[in-house]
Write a protein that holds these residues in place. Structure first.
Motif, PDB file in Angstrom:
ATOM      1  N   PRO A 280       3.202  -0.231   0.243  1.00 44.39           N
ATOM      2  CA  PRO A 280       2.845  -1.114   1.372  1.00 44.39           C
ATOM      3  C   PRO A 280       1.662  -0.599   2.183  1.00 44.39           C
ATOM      4  CG  PRO A 280       5.209  -0.614   1.380  1.00 44.39           C
ATOM      5  CD  PRO A 280       4.624   0.152   0.236  1.00 44.39           C
ATOM      6  N   ALA A 281       1.518   0.711   2.266  1.00 40.29           N
ATOM      7  CA  ALA A 281       0.387   1.246   3.053  1.00 40.29           C
ATOM      8  C   ALA A 281      -0.936   0.852   2.397  1.00 40.29           C
ATOM      9  CB  ALA A 281       0.503   2.769   3.161  1.00 40.29           C
ATOM     10  N   THR A 282      -1.004   0.985   1.056  1.00 41.39           N
ATOM     11  CA  THR A 282      -2.244   0.614   0.355  1.00 41.39           C
ATOM     12  C   THR A 282      -2.483  -0.887   0.475  1.00 41.39           C
ATOM     13  OG1 THR A 282      -1.905   2.423  -1.208  1.00 41.39           O
ATOM     14  CG2 THR A 282      -3.449   0.683  -1.867  1.00 41.39           C
ATOM     15  N   GLN A 283      -1.428  -1.675   0.268  1.00 42.55           N
ATOM     16  CA  GLN A 283      -1.598  -3.130   0.354  1.00 42.55           C
ATOM     17  C   GLN A 283      -2.064  -3.542   1.754  1.00 42.55           C
ATOM     18  OE1 GLN A 283      -1.573  -5.356  -2.198  1.00 42.55           O
ATOM     19  NE2 GLN A 283      -1.512  -3.457  -3.363  1.00 42.55           N
ATOM     20  N   ARG A 284      -1.533  -2.847   2.755  1.00 45.86           N
ATOM     21  CA  ARG A 284      -1.941  -3.135   4.139  1.00 45.86           C
ATOM     22  C   ARG A 284      -3.427  -2.790   4.318  1.00 45.86           C
ATOM     23  NH1 ARG A 284       2.156  -0.268   6.394  1.00 45.86           N
ATOM     24  NH2 ARG A 284       0.890   1.590   6.761  1.00 45.86           N
ATOM     25  N   ASN A 285      -3.821  -1.655   3.766  1.00 43.15           N
ATOM     26  CA  ASN A 285      -5.222  -1.226   3.892  1.00 43.15           C
ATOM     27  C   ASN A 285      -6.169  -2.169   3.145  1.00 43.15           C
ATOM     28  OD1 ASN A 285      -4.554   0.971   5.467  1.00 43.15           O
ATOM     29  ND2 ASN A 285      -4.277   2.328   3.706  1.00 43.15           N
ATOM     30  N   VAL A 286      -5.726  -2.618   1.958  1.00 37.95           N
ATOM     31  CA  VAL A 286      -6.556  -3.541   1.167  1.00 37.95           C
ATOM     32  C   VAL A 286      -6.723  -4.853   1.936  1.00 37.95           C
ATOM     33  CG1 VAL A 286      -6.631  -4.920  -0.943  1.00 37.95           C
ATOM     34  CG2 VAL A 286      -6.045  -2.498  -1.070  1.00 37.95           C
ATOM     35  N   ALA A 287      -5.619  -5.341   2.499  1.00 36.94           N
ATOM     36  CA  ALA A 287      -5.698  -6.581   3.282  1.00 36.94           C
ATOM     37  C   ALA A 287      -6.651  -6.389   4.459  1.00 36.94           C
ATOM     38  CB  ALA A 287      -4.305  -6.981   3.773  1.00 36.94           C
ATOM     39  N   GLN A 288      -6.611  -5.208   5.060  1.00 36.33           N
ATOM     40  CA  GLN A 288      -7.468  -4.943   6.216  1.00 36.33           C
ATOM     41  C   GLN A 288      -8.947  -4.928   5.827  1.00 36.33           C
ATOM     42  OE1 GLN A 288      -6.493  -4.541   9.587  1.00 36.33           O
ATOM     43  NE2 GLN A 288      -8.699  -4.933   9.665  1.00 36.33           N
ATOM     44  N   ILE A 289      -9.279  -4.252   4.702  1.00 35.50           N
ATOM     45  CA  ILE A 289     -10.711  -4.192   4.355  1.00 35.50           C
ATOM     46  C   ILE A 289     -11.214  -5.574   3.926  1.00 35.50           C
ATOM     47  CG2 ILE A 289     -10.697  -1.707   3.830  1.00 35.50           C
ATOM     48  CD1 ILE A 289     -10.958  -2.434   0.859  1.00 35.50           C
ATOM     49  N   LYS A 290     -10.307  -6.375   3.318  1.00 37.56           N
ATOM     50  CA  LYS A 290     -10.715  -7.760   2.988  1.00 37.56           C
ATOM     51  C   LYS A 290     -10.986  -8.529   4.278  1.00 37.56           C
ATOM     52  CE  LYS A 290      -8.321  -8.527  -1.417  1.00 37.56           C
ATOM     53  NZ  LYS A 290      -7.118  -9.136  -2.003  1.00 37.56           N
ATOM     54  N   ALA A 291     -10.087  -8.366   5.236  1.00 37.62           N
ATOM     55  CA  ALA A 291     -10.269  -9.066   6.520  1.00 37.62           C
ATOM     56  C   ALA A 291     -11.559  -8.622   7.198  1.00 37.62           C
ATOM     57  CB  ALA A 291      -9.063  -8.809   7.423  1.00 37.62           C
ATOM     58  N   ASP A 292     -11.951  -7.399   6.933  1.00 37.04           N
ATOM     59  CA  ASP A 292     -13.196  -6.878   7.520  1.00 37.04           C
ATOM     60  C   ASP A 292     -14.430  -7.279   6.709  1.00 37.04           C
ATOM     61  OD1 ASP A 292     -11.701  -5.705   9.481  1.00 37.04           O
ATOM     62  OD2 ASP A 292     -11.748  -3.686   8.625  1.00 37.04           O
ATOM     63  N   GLY A 293     -14.225  -8.054   5.630  1.00 35.88           N
ATOM     64  CA  GLY A 293     -15.373  -8.591   4.904  1.00 35.88           C
ATOM     65  C   GLY A 293     -15.640  -7.982   3.540  1.00 35.88           C
ATOM     66  N   ALA A 294     -14.838  -7.003   3.131  1.00 36.31           N
ATOM     67  CA  ALA A 294     -15.086  -6.386   1.814  1.00 36.31           C
ATOM     68  C   ALA A 294     -14.604  -7.325   0.703  1.00 36.31           C
ATOM     69  CB  ALA A 294     -14.366  -5.056   1.705  1.00 36.31           C
ATOM     70  N   THR A 295     -15.254  -7.241  -0.437  1.00 36.87           N
ATOM     71  CA  THR A 295     -14.818  -7.968  -1.622  1.00 36.87           C
ATOM     72  C   THR A 295     -14.157  -6.959  -2.553  1.00 36.87           C
ATOM     73  OG1 THR A 295     -16.641  -9.520  -1.417  1.00 36.87           O
ATOM     74  CG2 THR A 295     -15.614  -9.350  -3.589  1.00 36.87           C
ATOM     75  N   VAL A 296     -12.896  -7.214  -2.886  1.00 37.11           N
ATOM     76  CA  VAL A 296     -12.160  -6.273  -3.725  1.00 37.11           C
ATOM     77  C   VAL A 296     -12.212  -6.752  -5.174  1.00 37.11           C
ATOM     78  CG1 VAL A 296      -9.899  -5.238  -4.155  1.00 37.11           C
ATOM     79  CG2 VAL A 296     -10.711  -5.546  -1.806  1.00 37.11           C
ATOM     80  N   LEU A 297     -12.692  -5.893  -6.055  1.00 40.50           N
ATOM     81  CA  LEU A 297     -12.840  -6.252  -7.466  1.00 40.50           C
ATOM     82  C   LEU A 297     -11.684  -5.632  -8.249  1.00 40.50           C
ATOM     83  CD1 LEU A 297     -16.651  -5.433  -7.801  1.00 40.50           C
ATOM     84  CD2 LEU A 297     -15.584  -7.606  -7.176  1.00 40.50           C
ATOM     85  N   GLY A 298     -10.839  -6.466  -8.823  1.00 41.07           N
ATOM     86  CA  GLY A 298      -9.665  -5.978  -9.545  1.00 41.07           C
ATOM     87  C   GLY A 298      -8.599  -5.581  -8.549  1.00 41.07           C
ATOM     88  N   PRO A 299      -7.754  -4.571  -8.867  1.00 39.51           N
ATOM     89  CA  PRO A 299      -7.781  -3.777 -10.101  1.00 39.51           C
ATOM     90  C   PRO A 299      -7.149  -4.535 -11.262  1.00 39.51           C
ATOM     91  CG  PRO A 299      -5.962  -3.078  -8.704  1.00 39.51           C
ATOM     92  CD  PRO A 299      -6.683  -4.150  -7.952  1.00 39.51           C
ATOM     93  N   ALA A 300      -7.309  -3.985 -12.450  1.00 33.68           N
ATOM     94  CA  ALA A 300      -6.702  -4.576 -13.633  1.00 33.68           C
ATOM     95  C   ALA A 300      -5.358  -3.914 -13.893  1.00 33.68           C
ATOM     96  CB  ALA A 300      -7.628  -4.372 -14.829  1.00 33.68           C
ATOM     97  N   ALA A 301      -4.583  -4.553 -14.770  1.00 35.03           N
ATOM     98  CA  ALA A 301      -3.310  -3.969 -15.179  1.00 35.03           C
ATOM     99  C   ALA A 301      -3.476  -3.353 -16.558  1.00 35.03           C
ATOM    100  CB  ALA A 301      -2.237  -5.055 -15.206  1.00 35.03           C
ATOM    101  N   GLY A 302      -2.672  -2.361 -16.861  1.00 34.38           N
ATOM    102  CA  GLY A 302      -2.712  -1.796 -18.213  1.00 34.38           C
ATOM    103  C   GLY A 302      -2.322  -0.344 -18.233  1.00 34.38           C
ATOM    104  N   ASP A 303      -2.699   0.364 -19.306  1.00 35.17           N
ATOM    105  CA  ASP A 303      -2.381   1.787 -19.448  1.00 35.17           C
ATOM    106  C   ASP A 303      -3.110   2.570 -18.374  1.00 35.17           C
ATOM    107  OD1 ASP A 303      -0.907   1.269 -21.661  1.00 35.17           O
ATOM    108  OD2 ASP A 303      -2.534   1.684 -23.080  1.00 35.17           O
ATOM    109  N   GLN A 304      -2.423   3.533 -17.788  1.00 30.88           N
ATOM    110  CA  GLN A 304      -3.050   4.355 -16.758  1.00 30.88           C
ATOM    111  C   GLN A 304      -3.183   5.793 -17.241  1.00 30.88           C
ATOM    112  OE1 GLN A 304      -0.876   3.346 -12.999  1.00 30.88           O
ATOM    113  NE2 GLN A 304      -2.638   1.976 -12.864  1.00 30.88           N
ATOM    114  N   ALA A 305      -4.129   6.506 -16.622  1.00 30.80           N
ATOM    115  CA  ALA A 305      -4.400   7.889 -17.056  1.00 30.80           C
ATOM    116  C   ALA A 305      -3.133   8.744 -16.975  1.00 30.80           C
ATOM    117  CB  ALA A 305      -5.500   8.490 -16.191  1.00 30.80           C
ATOM    118  N   CYS A 306      -2.242   8.402 -16.038  1.00 30.49           N
ATOM    119  CA  CYS A 306      -1.026   9.195 -15.852  1.00 30.49           C
ATOM    120  C   CYS A 306       0.032   8.896 -16.913  1.00 30.49           C
ATOM    121  CB  CYS A 306      -0.461   8.895 -14.466  1.00 30.49           C
ATOM    122  SG  CYS A 306      -0.336   7.126 -14.153  1.00 30.49           S
TER     123      CYS A 306
END
Ligand code: CTP
Length: 405
Positions: free
Chosen positions: A139-165
């Motif tokens: 939720p903290a990341t989602q809150r931050n993402v929503a905030q930067i979008k509200a501040d005018g940023a364009t968020v590209l992706g992320p995609a789903a799939g295999d992760q490095a971990c």
């Protein structure tokens, strides 16, 4: 401008925060510089743990800036100088921590400092998140993402799939080619914002029996390029595609069909809710009246089977005849007398604009020459790659929509 140089004259600020996805940025820098852009790379200390400044300097052909105390800038204000000449700033990869910093407006190292100091209107911010799926879903990341979008940023992706971990889920950074396409699209003028376009593309395939059919050499490239150009120009695009081997352009809704009848059935109910209909498909004029249930075998008589044919309906003419028709753009592939045939076809189909090209030489090729014919006359768009032609055609369509409004 040709497709190869579609970022000619653009200045891009590319910031890396810490993340494994940093390796994708090397390829992205190559794509951007090859397309004519100048790319100024900035890296956080964490980013340098994943990829070296040497690599990115070599690929961007510019010194990479890593510190706000970099004395190479005469006024020692890299965050001001570099953000004043940039057309946009992309953060890729954007870690969870870095997005949190953006959301808070912190400025304790060069990259966040520059993001905060950039003139927001002139230098928009694009952010490509890259992180583990749990970090992304938090939720903290989602809150931050929503905030930067509200501040005018364009968020590209992320995609789903295999992760490095080793886990699988949302949070992968987009691939270099996808980020490249996003940047090119972002920089296009939004001439068709709020408009809906319906496009047909490719050949049709009319089955004779389960293994054979009648088709043609249309590759679909022109229609797919128009779909991409229109989407890049801000339109909502639906693409009805015959059997072609092409990737769906970003942001485009694709409906796959095989036969002319299926194309007709996919197009007609959608036509009136669109502002524009562009018919680039090479629709078969005739189909076998009946398709055999089983493969037609030789019967040993030496006689070829005769196949009864039926005429397909004209999709473009049917759309143009609708009472609340969209703005209709037809294509005319001719082998001679282009202007004469295109003009006649425009009148016959009762459409405002037709785009002529000389075939069959154009089928499958990456470049073409187009002849635009409307009620005022004609204009040639000189030979260029199909995406550049498509962008030009989109401009022409947007101008006409505005005139008609
Ligand atoms: N078209 C269509 N449906 C058809 C045939 C054509 O929507 N059944 C559209 C094409 O997508 C193109 C335009 O009509 O935009 C002209 O196609 P073309 O094949 O050049 O024209 P025809 O009407 O088939 O005329 P002709 O074959 O006599 O040249």
């Amino acid at each position: 401008m040709s497709e190869a140089l579609q970022l000619q004259g653009r200045h891009l600020l590319l910031g890396l925060s810490g993340g494994i996805a940093g390796y994708k940025v090397a390829e992205l820098v190559r794509l951007l510089t090859k397309a004519g852009a100048t790319v100024q790379v900035m890296m956080t200390e964490a980013a340098e743990q994943f990829i070296t400044a040497v690599t990115l300097q070599a690929l961007s052909n510019r010194p990479v800036v890593t510190s706000q105390w970099d004395a190479r800038e005469a006024n020692n204000m890299a965050h001001i100088n570099l953000s004043r000449e940039a057309d946009l700033m992309l953060i890729a990869p954007a870690s969870a921590d870095f997005i949190a910093k953006l959301a808070q407006g912190r400025a304790d190292e060069l990259l966040s400092l520059t993001a905060l100091a950039r003139p927001m209107e002139r230098c928009p911010l694009l952010v490509a998140p890259a992180m583990n799926r749990e970090m992304w879903a938090h939720p903290a990341t989602q809150r931050n993402v929503a905030q930067i979008k509200a501040d005018g940023a364009t968020v590209l992706g992320p995609a789903a799939g295999d992760q490095a971990c080793g886990e699988i889920g949302d949070g992968r950074m987009l691939e270099a080619a996808e980020l490249f396409d996003e940047i090119v699209a972002f920089l296009q003028p939004k001439l068709l914002a709020g408009r809906k376009l319906l496009i047909t593309a490719g050949p049709t395939f009319e089955p004779i029996d389960p293994v054979r059919g009648i088709t043609n050499l249309s590759s679909g490239k022109m229609g797919f390029s128009i779909a991409r150009a229109a989407a890049d120009a801000g339109a909502e695009v639906s693409l009805v595609a015959g059997p072609v081997n092409l990737p769906t352009p970003r942001g485009v809704r694709r409906i796959d069909v095989q036969t002319a009848q299926q194309m007709y059935e996919a197009v007609l109910p959608r036509a009136s809710v669109n502002d524009v209909f562009v018919a680039t498909a090479a629709v078969a004029d005739w189909r076998p009246a009946a398709s055999a249930e089983h493969k037609i075998k030789k019967d040993g008589s030496g006689q070829a089977p005769s196949i009864a044919m039926a005429e397909n309906r004209d999709i473009l003419a049917a759309v143009a005849a609708l009472p609340d028709r969209p703005y209709c753009v037809g294509f005319a592939a001719e082998s001679q007398d282009l202007l004469k045939h295109a003009s006649e076809k425009r009148l016959r189909k009762n459409i405002p604009l037709i785009v002529g090209n000389l075939g069959p030489a154009t089928f499958g090729r990456d470049d073409n020459t187009l002849l635009l014919v409307d009620e005022r006359g004609h204009r040639e768009i000189p030979c260029n790659d199909k995406l550049s032609l498509a962008r030009e055609l989109v401009r022409e369509i947007a101008t006409r929509l505005q005139e008609n409004a």
